[in-house]
Design a protein around this motif. Structure first.
Motif, short mmCIF file in Angstrom:
data_model
loop_
_atom_site.label_atom_id
_atom_site.label_comp_id
_atom_site.label_asym_id
_atom_site.label_seq_id
_atom_site.Cartn_x
_atom_site.Cartn_y
_atom_site.Cartn_z
N TRP A 96 23.55 24.25 -41.32
CA TRP A 96 24.88 24.06 -40.72
C TRP A 96 25.49 25.42 -40.49
N CYS A 97 26.44 25.51 -39.56
CA CYS A 97 27.12 26.77 -39.34
C CYS A 97 28.53 26.51 -38.82
N PRO A 98 29.41 27.50 -38.89
CA PRO A 98 30.80 27.32 -38.43
C PRO A 98 30.85 27.35 -36.91
N GLN A 99 30.82 26.20 -36.28
CA GLN A 99 30.61 26.12 -34.84
C GLN A 99 31.67 26.86 -34.02
N LEU A 100 32.92 26.74 -34.39
CA LEU A 100 33.97 27.42 -33.63
C LEU A 100 33.76 28.93 -33.63
N ASP A 130 28.62 33.21 -43.71
CA ASP A 130 28.31 34.63 -43.78
C ASP A 130 26.98 34.97 -43.13
N SER A 131 25.93 34.22 -43.46
CA SER A 131 24.61 34.54 -42.93
C SER A 131 24.56 34.38 -41.42
N CYS A 132 25.24 33.36 -40.89
CA CYS A 132 25.25 33.14 -39.44
C CYS A 132 25.94 34.28 -38.71
N LEU A 133 27.14 34.62 -39.16
CA LEU A 133 27.93 35.63 -38.45
C LEU A 133 27.34 37.03 -38.60
N GLU A 154 11.79 36.71 -36.46
CA GLU A 154 12.21 37.92 -35.78
C GLU A 154 13.16 37.63 -34.61
N MET A 155 13.05 36.43 -34.04
CA MET A 155 13.86 36.09 -32.88
C MET A 155 14.93 35.04 -33.18
N GLY A 156 14.70 34.24 -34.23
CA GLY A 156 15.61 33.13 -34.45
C GLY A 156 16.07 32.97 -35.88
N LEU A 157 17.13 32.20 -36.03
CA LEU A 157 17.65 31.85 -37.35
C LEU A 157 17.90 30.36 -37.36
N VAL A 158 17.25 29.65 -38.28
CA VAL A 158 17.43 28.21 -38.43
C VAL A 158 18.25 27.96 -39.69
N TYR A 191 16.68 35.34 -28.37
CA TYR A 191 17.25 35.13 -29.69
C TYR A 191 17.87 33.73 -29.73
N PHE A 192 17.74 33.06 -30.86
CA PHE A 192 18.35 31.73 -30.97
C PHE A 192 18.85 31.47 -32.39
N LEU A 193 19.96 30.75 -32.44
CA LEU A 193 20.52 30.26 -33.70
C LEU A 193 20.50 28.75 -33.61
N TRP A 194 19.78 28.10 -34.52
CA TRP A 194 19.57 26.66 -34.42
C TRP A 194 20.06 25.99 -35.69
#
Length: 365
Positions: free
Chosen positions: A338-342, A265-268, A331-335, A308-311
């Motif tokens: 794990w995340c749903p890669q597909l 949820d947080s990633c998407l 402000e630019m990235g989210l670390v 922007y980056f998701l790491w």
């Protein structure tokens, strides 16, 4: 592979075993291959080992069309282990050879005895076990032919390490420098067992009647044609859930297996707030161990890029990040751990994917 209905009377007569090496990047593609085979009406049993996390609680509803069986790849702890002086791959072969043989022997007396086994290409000795019981088998290569062929040519003696020439010339491939080769070649002294395992995928290639690969012709047409001119190559990829390609398998939205709890949820939601193609997605896989200095360089590169980056940084690796990095770049990235890669790769806001494939490259300073 297209799903194809079969007559009810013959639907479950042909039994196929699929054996996967216990690593997520190997399990998921062969799991998808298994689903496709089952959609043809075949009885499919996915076999893995007890050290992996392939079990009923990880194989979710998407995998109900196949059977899951877990066999042992270790020995009971009874004093001094007989494999105490063996490395992982030697010990793995010792115990899997025994437990898989016992499993096949038992299956051969069942109502629908297995006729064929598809196995991970990095464990070619599975073929000898199968043929010892009158079965045939074929390897499944999880990497594309552009990578596989490099290991093949190395085994054939087409080039050596250290390189005798600055350029490696291989059929149907562009000129390759050392940096272009899989990183195991550049760090052969650091990863001798892994390099040997990958090269030996082709140790019994002359005995094979089929070579399955997680790729498709249009992706690497020239090298596929070259390999197919030498060996019976059958491409069945991309081996990903049907939702992302042809939608021929109902409700096939994910692999059904994850070694880690994804923060979906947080990633998407974060990606939804970003413009199309504006995000750099970074992930170095489930097992790779990146040196602290290297991870710091990646961190500073992302911070200074102003993109922007998701790491995705595993919890076991997060301590290598610069102090307060997540807070300073919020402000630019989210670390995330794990995340749903597909779903991330399919998201419209992701414009760049930075990843690793099979090992780590040592830094040169």
């Amino acid at each position: 592979m297209e799903p194809k209905s079969m007559e009810q009377g013959t639907q479950r007569e042909t039994h196929i075993l699929c054996f996967c090496f216990p690593a997520q990047g190997h399990i998921n593609p062969i799991l998808q291959f298994s689903k496709r085979l089952a959609s043809k009406g075949l009885k499919v049993t996915l076999v893995s080992t007890s050290s992996s996390t392939v079990s009923s609680k990880f194989i979710q509803t998407q995998a109900t069309s196949i059977n899951i069986e877990i066999i042992s790849d270790d020995e009971p702890d009874e004093g001094q282990s007989r494999t105490a002086n063996l490395d992982f791959f030697e010990a793995y072969k010792t115990f899997v050879s025994q437990s898989l043989s016992e499993f096949i022997k038992k299956q051969l007396s069942s109502e629908y005895p297995p006729k064929f086994i598809i196995y991970d290409s990095i464990i070619p000795w599975i073929l000898d076990i199968a043929r010892g019981f009158g079965m045939d088998g074929a390897p499944f290569f999880t990497q594309p032919w552009a990578v596989n062929s490099i290991y093949y040519h190395f085994l054939q003696g087409k080039f050596k390490i250290p390189l005798e020439e600055p350029i490696v010339s291989l059929p149907s491939m562009p000129p390759l420098k050392l940096n272009d080769l899989p990183s195991f070649f550049d760090a052969a002294d650091a990863y001798p067992t892994s390099l040997n395992m990958l090269v030996n995928q082709f140790s019994n290639v002359e005995k094979l009647n089929w070579l399955f690969c997680n790729t498709f012709d249009e992706l690497e047409d020239e090298i596929v044609k070259w390999m197919a001119s030498k060996y019976p190559v059958k491409n069945i990829g991309p081996s990903i859930p049907s939702t992302y390609i042809d939608k021929r398998l109902e409700n096939d939205k994910n692999y059904g297996l994850s070694l880690f709890k994804p923060t979906t949820d947080s990633c998407l939601k974060w990606l939804d707030s970003k413009e199309i193609g504006s995000v750099v997605y970074v992930s170095f896989g489930s097992f790779s161990a990146i040196e602290k200095e290297q991870l710091e360089e990646v961190a500073w590169g992302l911070k200074m890029s102003n993109c922007y980056f998701l790491w995705a940084v595993r919890e076991s690796e997060s301590g290598k990040l610069p102090r307060n990095f997540s807070e300073e770049t919020s402000e630019m990235g989210l670390v995330v751990s794990w995340c749903p890669q597909l779903e991330v790769l399919a998201h419209k806001s992701v414009g760049c994917f930075v990843t690793i494939a099979g090992g780590t490259r040592r830094s040169r300073h």
